[in-house]
Design a protein around this motif. Structure first.
Motif, PDB file in Angstrom:
ATOM      1  N   GLN A  71       0.828  -1.205   0.000  1.00  8.37           N
ATOM      2  CA  GLN A  71       0.000   0.000   0.000  1.00  8.37           C
ATOM      3  C   GLN A  71       0.865   1.258   0.000  1.00  8.37           C
ATOM      4  N   ARG A 126       6.621   1.941  -3.726  1.00  6.05           N
ATOM      5  CA  ARG A 126       6.736   1.887  -5.185  1.00  6.05           C
ATOM      6  C   ARG A 126       7.627   0.697  -5.498  1.00  6.05           C
ATOM      7  N   GLN A 129      -0.777   8.802  -5.011  1.00  2.00           N
ATOM      8  CA  GLN A 129      -0.598   7.505  -5.666  1.00  2.00           C
ATOM      9  C   GLN A 129      -1.035   6.357  -4.754  1.00  2.00           C
ATOM     10  N   GLU A 130      -0.821   6.502  -3.449  1.00  7.39           N
ATOM     11  CA  GLU A 130      -1.286   5.484  -2.508  1.00  7.39           C
ATOM     12  C   GLU A 130      -2.808   5.386  -2.558  1.00  7.39           C
ATOM     13  N   TYR A 164      -3.784   3.662  -5.709  1.00  3.89           N
ATOM     14  CA  TYR A 164      -3.479   2.241  -5.602  1.00  3.89           C
ATOM     15  C   TYR A 164      -4.577   1.525  -4.812  1.00  3.89           C
ATOM     16  N   GLN A 185      -7.520  -1.570  -6.093  1.00  3.09           N
ATOM     17  CA  GLN A 185      -7.517  -2.929  -5.583  1.00  3.09           C
ATOM     18  C   GLN A 185      -8.947  -3.471  -5.524  1.00  3.09           C
TER      19      GLN A 185
END
Length: 177
Positions: A87, A90, A164-165, A168, A172
């Protein structure tokens, strides 16, 4: 009435009874929604989502996978920490994912108290930092556990920026180790 019809009727009654018992037992089982599926609450600055209930520090059952017996194995401890670290980091390849939650961190720390693990100190240090909301070392945490797992593809190369987290996490669709 012939024996054939009596047999058919008894079979049907038995089938309906078995289905009814199965449905009843399934409805008694607690809901197993992952923290990712439950979008309640906003992420804290550390990225750890609050639980829906008051957290006591004692976790009953495995908040990752309900059907896994405890205490968990060392291999599973590594897999859970590794999957949660995805999570925040990178990396070229990420094949596993579990969202980081207070409950999951507490569960893993509880497992460390219940069983001796070969790499107990490393796991405890990582999880204690995460419990405090400190993810500044998560790249090293990922790579430490990844190395213990014999990893050769997917070394973490940096920390994901918050945007970006978030992206991401939104991408999911399921949690897996």
């Amino acid at each position: 009435m012939s024996r054939k019809w009596v047999g058919i009727i008894l079979g049907a009654v038995l089938l309906v009874t078995v289905v009814g018992v199965y449905i009843t037992l399934e409805s008694l089982e607690p809901e197993r929604k992952s923290a990712h599926e439950s979008k309640e609450g906003s992420a804290s600055a550390a990225g750890v989502k609050p639980n829906k209930h008051t957290f006591t520090g004692k976790v009953d059952g495995n908040p990752f996978e309900g059907d896994v017996k405890t205490p968990i194995s060392e291999e599973l401890m590594r897999q859970y920490i590794h999957a949660m670290s995805h999570q925040k980091v990178r990396a070229g390849e990420k094949w596993s994912f579990f969202e980081i939650t207070d409950e999951r961190i507490a569960f893993l720390l509880q497992q460390l108290d219940e069983k001796n693990y070969k790499n107990d100190e490393e796991y405890r240090e990582i999880l204690t930092q995460w419990q405090k909301g400190d993810f500044s070392q998560v790249v090293g945490d990922h790579n430490t556990v990844w190395s213990l797992m014999g990893g050769n593809i997917g070394k973490a190369k940096g920390l994901l920026p918050a945007k970006q987290e978030k992206e991401y996490l939104e991408k999911q669709t399921r949690e897996t180790r």
